[in-house]
Motif scaffolding. Structure first.
Motif, PDB file in Angstrom:
ATOM      1  N   LEU A 182       0.825  -1.208   0.000  1.00  0.00           N
ATOM      2  CA  LEU A 182       0.000   0.000   0.000  1.00  0.00           C
ATOM      3  C   LEU A 182       0.856   1.252   0.000  1.00  0.00           C
ATOM      4  CD1 LEU A 182      -2.746   1.417   0.171  1.00  0.00           C
ATOM      5  CD2 LEU A 182      -2.620   1.136   2.666  1.00  0.00           C
ATOM      6  N   CYS A 231       2.556   1.713  -3.497  1.00  0.00           N
ATOM      7  CA  CYS A 231       1.581   2.137  -4.506  1.00  0.00           C
ATOM      8  C   CYS A 231       1.178   3.589  -4.291  1.00  0.00           C
ATOM      9  CB  CYS A 231       0.359   1.222  -4.465  1.00  0.00           C
ATOM     10  SG  CYS A 231      -0.845   1.581  -5.772  1.00  0.00           S
ATOM     11  N   THR A 232       0.969   3.970  -3.053  1.00  0.00           N
ATOM     12  CA  THR A 232       0.599   5.350  -2.753  1.00  0.00           C
ATOM     13  C   THR A 232       1.702   6.309  -3.172  1.00  0.00           C
ATOM     14  OG1 THR A 232      -0.768   4.624  -0.880  1.00  0.00           O
ATOM     15  CG2 THR A 232      -0.111   6.940  -0.923  1.00  0.00           C
ATOM     16  N   LEU A 269       2.070   4.346   7.648  1.00  0.00           N
ATOM     17  CA  LEU A 269       0.990   3.360   7.684  1.00  0.00           C
ATOM     18  C   LEU A 269       0.968   2.654   9.029  1.00  0.00           C
ATOM     19  CD1 LEU A 269       1.823   2.003   4.182  1.00  0.00           C
ATOM     20  CD2 LEU A 269      -0.294   3.181   4.769  1.00  0.00           C
ATOM     21  N   ARG A 304      -3.426   5.877   7.369  1.00  0.00           N
ATOM     22  CA  ARG A 304      -2.371   6.325   6.460  1.00  0.00           C
ATOM     23  C   ARG A 304      -2.178   7.823   6.632  1.00  0.00           C
ATOM     24  NH1 ARG A 304      -3.383   4.942   0.309  1.00  0.00           N
ATOM     25  NH2 ARG A 304      -5.346   5.909   0.863  1.00  0.00           N
ATOM     26  N   ALA A 357      -4.670   9.832  -3.310  1.00  0.00           N
ATOM     27  CA  ALA A 357      -4.249   8.674  -2.515  1.00  0.00           C
ATOM     28  C   ALA A 357      -5.412   7.734  -2.216  1.00  0.00           C
ATOM     29  CB  ALA A 357      -3.591   9.137  -1.212  1.00  0.00           C
ATOM     30  N   GLU A 358      -6.608   8.280  -2.127  1.00  0.00           N
ATOM     31  CA  GLU A 358      -7.796   7.458  -1.852  1.00  0.00           C
ATOM     32  C   GLU A 358      -8.190   6.590  -3.040  1.00  0.00           C
ATOM     33  OE1 GLU A 358      -9.403   6.972   1.057  1.00  0.00           O
ATOM     34  OE2 GLU A 358      -7.719   8.126   1.863  1.00  0.00           O
ATOM     35  N   ARG A 359      -7.571   6.814  -4.195  1.00  0.00           N
ATOM     36  CA  ARG A 359      -7.944   6.075  -5.404  1.00  0.00           C
ATOM     37  C   ARG A 359      -6.771   5.374  -6.073  1.00  0.00           C
ATOM     38  NH1 ARG A 359     -10.312  10.782  -5.675  1.00  0.00           N
ATOM     39  NH2 ARG A 359      -9.227  11.541  -7.504  1.00  0.00           N
ATOM     40  N   THR A 360      -5.700   5.102  -5.327  1.00  0.00           N
ATOM     41  CA  THR A 360      -4.603   4.350  -5.932  1.00  0.00           C
ATOM     42  C   THR A 360      -5.081   2.910  -6.164  1.00  0.00           C
ATOM     43  OG1 THR A 360      -3.585   3.514  -3.891  1.00  0.00           O
ATOM     44  CG2 THR A 360      -2.932   5.735  -4.622  1.00  0.00           C
ATOM     45  N   THR A 408      -5.064   0.807  -2.962  1.00  0.00           N
ATOM     46  CA  THR A 408      -6.086   1.330  -2.047  1.00  0.00           C
ATOM     47  C   THR A 408      -7.460   0.821  -2.444  1.00  0.00           C
ATOM     48  OG1 THR A 408      -4.813   3.343  -1.586  1.00  0.00           O
ATOM     49  CG2 THR A 408      -7.179   3.438  -1.143  1.00  0.00           C
ATOM     50  N   LYS A 447      -9.878  -1.630  -0.249  1.00  0.00           N
ATOM     51  CA  LYS A 447     -11.189  -1.135   0.178  1.00  0.00           C
ATOM     52  C   LYS A 447     -12.329  -1.960  -0.402  1.00  0.00           C
ATOM     53  CE  LYS A 447     -10.193   3.693   1.173  1.00  0.00           C
ATOM     54  NZ  LYS A 447     -10.565   5.082   0.855  1.00  0.00           N
TER      55      LYS A 447
END
Length: 127
Positions: A49, A52-53, A75, A88, A107-110, A113, A117
């Motif tokens: 995570l 990727c972020t 994290l 995060r 960041a909420e849409r990587t 992520t 989710k």
């Protein structure tokens, strides 16, 4: 897409991982009977995570030609199922407040992520 293997022998609980052409070692801490010679499985999840972020935010800032100097992704995994969660934090240097807020939104849409989710079916079979 991605492909990997994880192999364990008689070592408690050292696991040899090959993924994306790279070799990794995972293990459990000594307190859980392992040798602590590599990250534990949940540590690897956080690493995925975090990577990727950071990569996604760097790509976005580069595409926008923003002067981002660095991003640090903090994290923390806590809780037990079904209340387990990841907190995060983002420390972004070189950008103004508006640009940083946009990256926090990104960041909420990587990809990782969204996978975490949304959940992911896992099909297991013997070969």
């Amino acid at each position: 897409m991605a492909h990997g293997t994880a192999t364990i022998g008689k070592d408690h609980y050292r696991t040899e991982i090959t993924v994306g052409g790279h070799a990794l070692v995972a293990d459990e801490p000594a307190a859980l009977g392992g040798g602590a010679v590599g990250p534990a499985p949940y540590d690897l999840l956080l690493a995925s995570l975090g990577a990727c972020t950071a990569i996604t935010l760097r790509m976005y800032a580069d595409r926008k030609e923003w002067p981002m100097e660095s991003v640090e992704v903090g994290l923390h995994l806590s809780g037990q199922h079904p209340d387990r969660r990841i907190d995060r934090t983002l420390r972004i240097t070189g950008l103004d407040a508006e640009q940083s807020a946009r990256l926090a939104d990104i960041a909420e849409r990587t990809p990782v992520t969204l996978t975490l989710k949304g959940g992911l079916p896992i099909d297991t079979r013997l070969v």
